[in-house]
Design an enzyme around this catalytic site. Structure first.
Site, PDB file in Angstrom:
ATOM      1  N   CYS A 417      12.213  -1.361 -23.242  1.00  0.00           N
ATOM      2  CA  CYS A 417      12.893  -0.426 -22.272  1.00  0.00           C
ATOM      3  C   CYS A 417      12.958   0.981 -22.634  1.00  0.00           C
ATOM      4  CB  CYS A 417      14.208  -1.004 -21.463  1.00  0.00           C
ATOM      5  SG  CYS A 417      14.598  -0.527 -19.839  1.00  0.00           S
ATOM      6  N   HIS A 546      12.604  -5.956 -19.920  1.00  0.00           N
ATOM      7  CA  HIS A 546      13.230  -6.722 -21.026  1.00  0.00           C
ATOM      8  C   HIS A 546      12.633  -8.075 -21.105  1.00  0.00           C
ATOM      9  CE1 HIS A 546      16.516  -3.657 -21.557  1.00  0.00           C
ATOM     10  NE2 HIS A 546      16.287  -3.405 -20.244  1.00  0.00           N
ATOM     11  N   GLU A 548      12.873 -10.017 -23.384  1.00  0.00           N
ATOM     12  CA  GLU A 548      13.678 -10.717 -24.230  1.00  0.00           C
ATOM     13  C   GLU A 548      14.535 -11.636 -23.330  1.00  0.00           C
ATOM     14  OE1 GLU A 548      14.106  -7.669 -23.795  1.00  0.00           O
ATOM     15  OE2 GLU A 548      16.117  -6.864 -23.716  1.00  0.00           O
TER      16      GLU A 548
HETATM   17  N1  GLN Z   1      18.174   4.408 -20.149  1.00  0.00           N
HETATM   18  C1  GLN Z   1      16.997   4.098 -19.874  1.00  0.00           C
HETATM   19  C2  GLN Z   1      17.070   4.110 -18.371  1.00  0.00           C
HETATM   20  O1  GLN Z   1      17.857   3.985 -17.730  1.00  0.00           O
HETATM   21  C3  GLN Z   1      16.643   2.605 -20.479  1.00  0.00           C
HETATM   22  C4  GLN Z   1      17.448   1.679 -19.977  1.00  0.00           C
HETATM   23  C5  GLN Z   1      17.280   0.479 -20.604  1.00  0.00           C
HETATM   24  O2  GLN Z   1      17.049   0.401 -21.909  1.00  0.00           O
HETATM   25  N2  GLN Z   1      17.674  -0.562 -20.336  1.00  0.00           N
HETATM   26  O3  GLN Z   1      15.806   3.981 -17.937  1.00  0.00           O
END
Ligand code: GLN
Length: 581
Positions: A417, A546, A548
């Site tokens: 992410c 994500h 994971e």
């Molecule tokens: N802050 C970033 C976004 O909002 C990544 C979010 C995250 O890593 N879950 O896109």
């Protein structure tokens, strides 16, 4: 909702009766059974692990199980909770942002859950208030009992009906006696009363202390904790005693005697090396059969299925105890002090480690103090690096330095992410020469916002400017590393939780310089997976998702598996010679 439906939903809450027993459509009284798991003495004893292990035992027997976590807080979901206080936010496929315990259930049961498997006091109260505004309570004053408790029971029965569960596992958050879970406990008491005999089993997870100064186990706190439950009108059926060491027979006797629970249902749940041995330990203690007896469902057991499931699990558990090669993975994160904030990453790595024969160790790195001058030293003893998800600018420049180091030194990289976004920024700056490349999350007016909020793209998915949440399809580009990882599947599904993304106007430049976007939204220019060519870097992968969150003990997530394999090779120094990007 029609008036008729509404009245059906809220049950018989009239002036004539005190009963409030809304029954959802499809509910089969007597078919659906319930196991209520509560904690006493203190929280943090691993109620989720215990409850999911017990649920797994029944699932292995061919029964359909549905867990539900009932949280005491008044937030509607876990989305805004600080991971430092509550552990990671676990996102379900339907986009619900939940407590990390839901991850425990998904992993243990290898089952995707939905919003129906998670409730908070906030959700319960807002439903009650909404119904009140809709005129749903037929002129009555709305009360804690029966209306709030009625709403809780409705949730439980709705889950049972929707999931066609043989057994619903209800995990009540916190400990007995907390103000926050009074509605849940009272609702469960009523549920047991209404459903009748052999339908609801109460299981207590308690704690037996062993103060160092005394050198012996003491049962008083456990006794008093369980007494609180009995004061609430609930007689426990099974008591599991958490403790550092196996709980002594004498202590179990004392607890048994003060709680009316027979000795065979008072079991030790002492600390173990691996949580994956807990299902077998509970089975050995006979708790699975006790639950079947209490719920009168021995006849629903499929013995053949259980034998198969046990064998598979046994093989997995056996691999855990085999000697494994050590690899060290650096994880850069803001919440370096709290491992719970990265629970799923730790678990996903563990699943891969067991499969590959590796012992994955973590080195937690606070990137606020990392710069070009010290990055090599800080990562010197690492064999791979993960930049996990995160929000806010803190430590981002240090993360970029780590990514540059991984890219230039062919150290395996997995960006999750935020880690995907940071990899794009690093590549844009240092390989494509795009000056001032950044994300508008960190620098609103940066000259080259390669990562930006693009509400017009999200509108297509009906999300407006909000967080893009939940499971989404990802189209995999054939012939790429991602395609190899996912066994040449054309479309896979990953879970997302982000606002920002790659601005499509930079994609061509990034690709010209060698970045491959190997996973994309099936119809929109939303980049979901990136990689570097295999002849340039052995394993440089990032994903806007994500991954994971969807790794399971017996089905490790492919991107993690590839990363761990590469880290093992890096550790063994078997990598090809570096080539300039
Ligand atoms: N802050 C970033 C976004 O909002 C990544 C979010 C995250 O890593 N879950 O896109």
């Amino acid at each position: 909702m029609s008036n008729e439906e509404l009245l059906f939903r809220i049950g018989q809450s009239t002036e004539e009766t005190e009963f409030y027993t809304p029954m959802p459509p499809g509910y089969r009284t007597g078919h659906h059974k319930f196991v209520v798991v509560v904690g006493t003495v203190m929280s943090g004893l691993g109620k989720g692990i215990f409850s999911s292990s017990l649920a797994k035992l029944l699932q292995d027997k061919g029964l359909r199980v549905a867990p539900i976590k009932m949280e005491g807080y008044y937030n509607i979901d876990s989305g805004t909770l600080n991971p430092y206080r509550h552990g990671e936010v676990f996102v379900l496929d339907d986009g619900m942002e939940t407590d990390m315990d839901l991850g425990t259930y998904e992993r243990m049961l290898d089952q995707d859950l939905t919003a129906a498997n998670f409730t908070t006091n906030g959700q319960i109260l807002s439903s009650v208030l909404k119904k009140e505004r809709e005129g749903g309570y037929l002129g009555r004053d709305v009360q804690f009992i029966p209306h709030v408790t009625g709403e809780v029971k409705l949730r439980l029965r709705e889950l049972a009906a929707k999931s066609k569960a043989d057994v619903v596992f209800i995990e009540v958050g916190g400990t007995v006696g907390d103000f926050e879970n009074q509605a849940y406990l009272e609702a469960c008491r009523q549920l047991a009363y209404e459903e009748g005999e052999n339908c609801v089993a109460f299981v207590v997870l308690t704690y037996v202390m062993e103060p160092g100064s005394l050198g012996e186990q003491k049962s008083k706190a456990a006794q008093l904790g369980i007494k609180r439950l009995m004061e609430a009108g609930i007689m426990p059926h099974i008591i599991a005693c958490r403790a550092s060491n196996p709980v002594k027979e004498k202590v179990r006797e004392k607890i048994s005697m003060y709680t009316n629970v027979p000795m065979r249902r008072v079991v030790t749940m002492h600390d173990v090396e691996s949580i994956y041995t807990i299902p077998d330990a509970l089975r050995t203690a006979g708790i699975d059969r006790e639950v079947l007896t209490l719920l009168n469902i021995h006849d629903r057991v499929d013995q053949g299925k259980e034998d198969q499931a046990r064998l598979k699990w046994r093989q997995f558990v056996d691999r855990i105890s085999k000697p494994r090669k050590d690899v060290t993975v650096a994880v850069t994160g803001k919440y370096t002090a709290l491992r719970d904030a990265y629970a799923s990453i730790i678990k996903a790595s563990e699943h891969c480690g067991v499969q590959l024969g590796a012992n994955v160790n973590f080195k937690w790195i606070d990137t606020t103090s990392i710069d070009a001058s010290n990055v090599a030293k800080r990562l010197a003893d690492c064999h791979g690096i993960i930049v996990p998800g995160g929000f806010g600018v803190r430590g981002t420049e240090g993360k970029i330095e780590c990514i540059r180091f991984a890219r230039e030194n062919k150290m395996p990289y997995l960006g999750l992410c935020l880690g995907f976004q940071m990899a794009v920024i690093e590549f844009a700056r240092n390989v494509c020469g795009i000056d001032g490349a950044n994300s508008t999350e960190f620098e609103k007016n940066c000259p080259n916002p390669v990562i930006d909020i693009l509400p017009e793209q999200k509108k297509i998915e009906g999300l407006g400017g909000n967080m893009r949440l939940g499971g989404k399809d990802v189209e995999i580009k054939p012939g790429t590393l991602a395609a190899k990882l996912f066994d040449n599947a054309r479309t896979i599904r990953l879970r997302f939780r982000h606002r920002y993304e790659v601005d499509p106007k930079y994609i061509a430049t990034l690709e010209e310089h060698g970045m491959i976007f190997s996973g994309k939204h099936p119809t929109q220019p939303i980049m979901q997976i990136l990689e570097l060519p295999q002849d340039v870097h052995p394993y440089f992968v990032g994903t806007q998702a994500h991954p994971e969150l969807t790794s399971r003990p017996l089905r490790p997530q492919p991107m993690f598996l590839g990363f761990c394999r590469a880290a093992m090779e890096f550790a063994e120094g078997r990598l090809r010679q570096p080539q300039a990007v």
